[in-house]
Design a protein around this motif. Sequence first.
Motif, PDB file in Angstrom:
ATOM      1  N   GLN A   1      17.449  38.051  47.668  1.00 31.35           N
ATOM      2  CA  GLN A   1      19.057  38.087  47.384  1.00 31.35           C
ATOM      3  C   GLN A   1      19.241  37.131  46.383  1.00 31.35           C
ATOM      4  O   GLN A   1      20.139  36.933  45.725  1.00 31.35           O
ATOM      5  CB  GLN A   1      19.437  37.692  48.632  1.00 31.35           C
ATOM      6  CG  GLN A   1      19.728  38.595  49.821  1.00 31.35           C
ATOM      7  CD  GLN A   1      20.657  38.243  51.071  1.00 31.35           C
ATOM      8  OE1 GLN A   1      20.307  37.307  51.595  1.00 31.35           O
ATOM      9  NE2 GLN A   1      21.756  38.883  51.274  1.00 31.35           N
ATOM     10  N   LEU A   2      18.427  35.859  46.370  1.00 26.90           N
ATOM     11  CA  LEU A   2      18.441  34.856  45.565  1.00 26.90           C
ATOM     12  C   LEU A   2      18.259  35.229  44.067  1.00 26.90           C
ATOM     13  O   LEU A   2      19.068  35.078  43.011  1.00 26.90           O
ATOM     14  CB  LEU A   2      17.492  33.598  45.838  1.00 26.90           C
ATOM     15  CG  LEU A   2      17.923  32.662  46.624  1.00 26.90           C
ATOM     16  CD1 LEU A   2      16.757  31.618  47.053  1.00 26.90           C
ATOM     17  CD2 LEU A   2      19.017  31.697  46.197  1.00 26.90           C
ATOM     18  N   MET A   3      17.158  36.154  43.731  1.00 25.10           N
ATOM     19  CA  MET A   3      16.801  36.659  42.657  1.00 25.10           C
ATOM     20  C   MET A   3      18.234  37.543  41.950  1.00 25.10           C
ATOM     21  O   MET A   3      18.735  37.248  40.838  1.00 25.10           O
ATOM     22  CB  MET A   3      15.834  37.805  42.569  1.00 25.10           C
ATOM     23  CG  MET A   3      15.327  38.289  41.354  1.00 25.10           C
ATOM     24  SD  MET A   3      14.106  39.529  41.377  1.00 25.10           S
ATOM     25  CE  MET A   3      14.934  40.863  42.165  1.00 25.10           C
ATOM     26  N   ASN A   4      18.843  38.353  42.895  1.00 18.17           N
ATOM     27  CA  ASN A   4      20.113  39.047  42.255  1.00 18.17           C
ATOM     28  C   ASN A   4      20.941  38.260  42.058  1.00 18.17           C
ATOM     29  O   ASN A   4      22.019  38.375  41.381  1.00 18.17           O
ATOM     30  CB  ASN A   4      20.455  40.148  43.465  1.00 18.17           C
ATOM     31  CG  ASN A   4      19.311  41.186  43.514  1.00 18.17           C
ATOM     32  OD1 ASN A   4      18.597  41.688  42.572  1.00 18.17           O
ATOM     33  ND2 ASN A   4      19.315  41.674  44.886  1.00 18.17           N
ATOM     34  N   GLY A   5      21.344  36.960  42.931  1.00 14.18           N
ATOM     35  CA  GLY A   5      22.161  36.222  42.866  1.00 14.18           C
ATOM     36  C   GLY A   5      22.407  35.332  41.556  1.00 14.18           C
ATOM     37  O   GLY A   5      23.273  35.170  40.977  1.00 14.18           O
ATOM     38  N   TYR A   6      20.982  34.901  41.152  1.00  9.94           N
ATOM     39  CA  TYR A   6      20.736  34.261  39.930  1.00  9.94           C
ATOM     40  C   TYR A   6      21.384  35.456  38.778  1.00  9.94           C
ATOM     41  O   TYR A   6      21.953  34.668  37.824  1.00  9.94           O
ATOM     42  CB  TYR A   6      19.369  33.987  39.768  1.00  9.94           C
ATOM     43  CG  TYR A   6      18.801  32.745  40.462  1.00  9.94           C
ATOM     44  CD1 TYR A   6      19.327  31.712  40.667  1.00  9.94           C
ATOM     45  CD2 TYR A   6      17.649  32.969  41.141  1.00  9.94           C
ATOM     46  CE1 TYR A   6      19.216  30.758  41.352  1.00  9.94           C
ATOM     47  CE2 TYR A   6      17.317  31.897  41.986  1.00  9.94           C
ATOM     48  CZ  TYR A   6      17.963  30.872  41.958  1.00  9.94           C
ATOM     49  OH  TYR A   6      17.315  29.671  42.770  1.00  9.94           O
ATOM     50  N   SER A   7      21.076  36.485  38.968  1.00 11.60           N
ATOM     51  CA  SER A   7      21.462  37.357  37.789  1.00 11.60           C
ATOM     52  C   SER A   7      23.080  37.502  37.677  1.00 11.60           C
ATOM     53  O   SER A   7      23.668  37.328  36.458  1.00 11.60           O
ATOM     54  CB  SER A   7      21.040  38.870  38.117  1.00 11.60           C
ATOM     55  OG  SER A   7      21.246  39.763  37.138  1.00 11.60           O
ATOM     56  N   THR A   8      23.563  37.681  38.692  1.00 16.10           N
ATOM     57  CA  THR A   8      24.935  37.594  38.890  1.00 16.10           C
ATOM     58  C   THR A   8      25.811  36.461  38.185  1.00 16.10           C
ATOM     59  O   THR A   8      26.539  36.418  37.716  1.00 16.10           O
ATOM     60  CB  THR A   8      25.530  38.165  40.178  1.00 16.10           C
ATOM     61  OG1 THR A   8      24.850  39.365  40.734  1.00 16.10           O
ATOM     62  CG2 THR A   8      27.052  38.490  40.229  1.00 16.10           C
ATOM     63  N   THR A   9      25.370  35.180  38.864  1.00 16.50           N
ATOM     64  CA  THR A   9      25.796  34.052  38.505  1.00 16.50           C
ATOM     65  C   THR A   9      25.739  33.877  37.045  1.00 16.50           C
ATOM     66  O   THR A   9      26.585  33.194  36.366  1.00 16.50           O
ATOM     67  CB  THR A   9      25.102  32.895  39.511  1.00 16.50           C
ATOM     68  OG1 THR A   9      25.347  33.252  40.928  1.00 16.50           O
ATOM     69  CG2 THR A   9      25.772  31.529  39.251  1.00 16.50           C
ATOM     70  N   SER A  10      24.770  34.118  36.525  1.00 11.60           N
ATOM     71  CA  SER A  10      24.399  33.672  35.072  1.00 11.60           C
ATOM     72  C   SER A  10      25.154  34.687  34.300  1.00 11.60           C
ATOM     73  O   SER A  10      25.582  34.236  33.008  1.00 11.60           O
ATOM     74  CB  SER A  10      22.910  33.931  34.760  1.00 11.60           C
ATOM     75  OG  SER A  10      21.966  33.055  35.392  1.00 11.60           O
ATOM     76  N   LYS A  11      25.466  35.826  34.714  1.00 12.99           N
ATOM     77  CA  LYS A  11      26.367  36.626  33.848  1.00 12.99           C
ATOM     78  C   LYS A  11      27.808  36.203  33.605  1.00 12.99           C
ATOM     79  O   LYS A  11      28.461  35.975  32.538  1.00 12.99           O
ATOM     80  CB  LYS A  11      26.322  38.110  34.602  1.00 12.99           C
ATOM     81  CG  LYS A  11      27.499  39.154  33.941  1.00 12.99           C
ATOM     82  CD  LYS A  11      27.676  40.363  35.080  1.00 12.99           C
ATOM     83  CE  LYS A  11      28.872  41.270  34.453  1.00 12.99           C
ATOM     84  NZ  LYS A  11      29.016  42.397  35.130  1.00 12.99           N
ATOM     85  N   HIS A  12      28.364  35.646  34.884  1.00  6.66           N
ATOM     86  CA  HIS A  12      29.569  35.160  34.882  1.00  6.66           C
ATOM     87  C   HIS A  12      29.934  33.728  34.086  1.00  6.66           C
ATOM     88  O   HIS A  12      30.761  33.580  33.475  1.00  6.66           O
ATOM     89  CB  HIS A  12      30.356  35.035  36.194  1.00  6.66           C
ATOM     90  CG  HIS A  12      30.658  36.442  37.008  1.00  6.66           C
ATOM     91  ND1 HIS A  12      31.482  37.271  36.394  1.00  6.66           N
ATOM     92  CD2 HIS A  12      30.005  36.889  38.037  1.00  6.66           C
ATOM     93  CE1 HIS A  12      31.477  38.468  37.069  1.00  6.66           C
ATOM     94  NE2 HIS A  12      30.339  38.398  38.044  1.00  6.66           N
TER      95      HIS A  12
ATOM     96  N   LEU B   1       9.316  31.835  37.897  1.00 11.32           N
ATOM     97  CA  LEU B   1       9.622  32.532  36.527  1.00 11.32           C
ATOM     98  C   LEU B   1      10.078  33.904  36.799  1.00 11.32           C
ATOM     99  O   LEU B   1      10.831  34.362  36.013  1.00 11.32           O
ATOM    100  CB  LEU B   1       7.982  32.708  36.145  1.00 11.32           C
ATOM    101  CG  LEU B   1       7.327  31.845  35.462  1.00 11.32           C
ATOM    102  CD1 LEU B   1       5.930  31.840  35.198  1.00 11.32           C
ATOM    103  CD2 LEU B   1       8.023  30.850  34.300  1.00 11.32           C
ATOM    104  N   VAL B   2      10.023  34.609  37.756  1.00 14.13           N
ATOM    105  CA  VAL B   2      10.748  35.763  38.195  1.00 14.13           C
ATOM    106  C   VAL B   2      12.484  35.720  38.386  1.00 14.13           C
ATOM    107  O   VAL B   2      13.013  36.278  37.656  1.00 14.13           O
ATOM    108  CB  VAL B   2      10.278  36.467  39.489  1.00 14.13           C
ATOM    109  CG1 VAL B   2      11.235  37.548  39.978  1.00 14.13           C
ATOM    110  CG2 VAL B   2       8.740  36.961  39.201  1.00 14.13           C
ATOM    111  N   ASN B   3      12.653  34.523  38.689  1.00 14.23           N
ATOM    112  CA  ASN B   3      14.161  34.201  39.013  1.00 14.23           C
ATOM    113  C   ASN B   3      14.695  33.798  37.628  1.00 14.23           C
ATOM    114  O   ASN B   3      15.820  33.846  37.340  1.00 14.23           O
ATOM    115  CB  ASN B   3      14.293  32.806  39.947  1.00 14.23           C
ATOM    116  CG  ASN B   3      13.844  33.287  41.226  1.00 14.23           C
ATOM    117  OD1 ASN B   3      14.272  34.447  41.756  1.00 14.23           O
ATOM    118  ND2 ASN B   3      13.859  32.410  42.245  1.00 14.23           N
TER     119      ASN B   3
END
Length: 495
Positions: free
Chosen positions: A78-89, A208-210
Amino acid sequence: MSGLFGTLNTATSGLLAQQNALQTIGHNVSNLNTPGYSRQRVDLQTNVAQQVPGVGQIGTGVQVGGISRMTDPFIMNQLMNGYSTTSKHQALSDTIGQLEATFNEPSETGLSNQISEVFNAWTYLASNPEQAASKTMIVQTSETFVDTVQHMANAMNALKADTVQQLDKAAVDANSTLKQLEDLNHQIWQASVRGYTPNDLLDTQDQLVNKLASQGDIQVSKDKYNRVSITMDEQTLLNEHTRNEIMTVTSLNDSGEAVLSDGTTLTAEAKVGQFVIKSDNEGTAAYQPINLDGGSVKGTQDALTVIDDMQAGLDQFAYDFATAVNTIHSNDGEGTDFFTVSEEGSALSLQVNQEIKEDPSLIVTGKSMDNEIAGDGSRAQLISSLKNTPINLDGEWYSDKTMEINSDVNSSTLFDSYNGMVTDMGIIKQQSDNMLDTQEGLMALLEQRRESVSGVDINGEVTDMIKYSSAFQANSKVLSTLSEMLDTLINRTGV
C-alpha cells in the motif's frame, strides 16, 4: 549429554541466546531514527531434547532460530502504491504552480489587464479620433500588450524545456536506482543461499523500490531468495538475469519522429517526455515506449500536456485577437493591418505593424479608410466593442460594407477566451492540490500503521532489554553455580 556437563551446555546456550537478543535490541535502538529501518526480533526456539532411559526427554537449552524483520507485506505494498500516487499529484501541482506564475493572474501586470487597457485605449480614441496623442497611446498600449504576450510565450517555452529536462533527469535517476537494486539482488542472493536473512539489505531494497515507485507505477515481485523483479507497463526493468535502461523522448524531428536523449530516432509513435525502455533486443524492438499511470514522471508528463495546451491556447488567442482587430481596422483587407502575426507560433510572432509604429496617423478611426471625415471614431468604437462581443472568426462575423459585427451568442468574446484558459488551468491546479491533500492524509495513516509494525518503540526495547538482561544474569548464575558444583566434585571429594 546429561548430568552437570549437560546442564553446563544448556546454561551456555541460554547465555549465548540472550546475548544475541541483547545485541539485536542494541541494533534496534541504534537505528531508532534511521529512515526505512524495520525493527528486528530474535526468534528463540528450544534445542532438540535428549532421551534419557527411565526418565524421558530432558531439555538441552535454547537456540536462535533466526532474526526476523518485522514488516507487513500488505502495508508495504500500500505504501509503494501510495508513494506513486502522491508523487504524481505533487509533481503536477508544482509544475502547474509555475505555469500559473507565468500567467500572473489576477494582477495589474497580467494579460487580462493588458487586454482591458488596449480596448480602453480604443474607446478613448473613438471619443478623440483627431488627437495624435490618442493614436500614440493606442500604439504604446498595444506594444505593452504584445510584450506581455511574448513574455508569456517565452516563459512557457522555458518551462516546457525545463520540464522535459526534468523528465530526462528522472530517467537517469531511475537507471541509477535500478543499478543499485541489481547490486543488492546479488548481495541478497549470496546471503540467502548461505541460509542467512539479510534484514538490513532488505530494508535498503524496500527503500529503493519505494523511490522507484515514486517516479512511476511499477509492479514488483520477489523470488525465493528475495531478489526483486520489477516491470513497468508490462515491460521488464529488472529481474535476476536482466537490467534494462530507461530513456526519455526529448524532442521531435522535422518529420515528427521521436528523438531520444541519446540521439536515437524512434519509428514507434511517442510524445515528448515519454519514457522508453531500451533492452538488448535487436533493431527497433530494443526501444519500447511505455505509458504510466502514476508517479512523479506521470504528473510531470501531465503537466507537460497542460503546458502544450496553454501554449496552443495562447497562440490561438494571439492570432484571433490580431485577426479580429486587423479585419475591422483594414475593413477586411482594404487598408493597413494594425498587427502582424503568423499562423504558426502566433504568440511569439505578434507585433504592432511597423508602419503604424512609425506613423500612428495611419490608424483608421472612422468609416473612411483615409480618415476623411473629421471627428468620426466609429471604427475605433467598433474595435473597442470586441472586448464584450462574442464572435466566431470561422464564420461571416464582419460585414465590410455595413461595418457591422455579426455577434454569435454560441461563441465567446476575445476576453472570455483568454479568461477561459486561466480558469481551466486554475481548475487543474485546484483538483491536483485537493488530490494531493487527500493522498497525503492517507499516506500519513499508512506511515503510522507501518511504524506500529516496523518502527522501533524505545519503551518496548527497554522492556525487552530488561527481560533478556535478567535472563542473561540468570543463566550466568546457573553457570556460576555449576562451576561451584564441579569444583566441589573434582577438588573436594575423594581421597
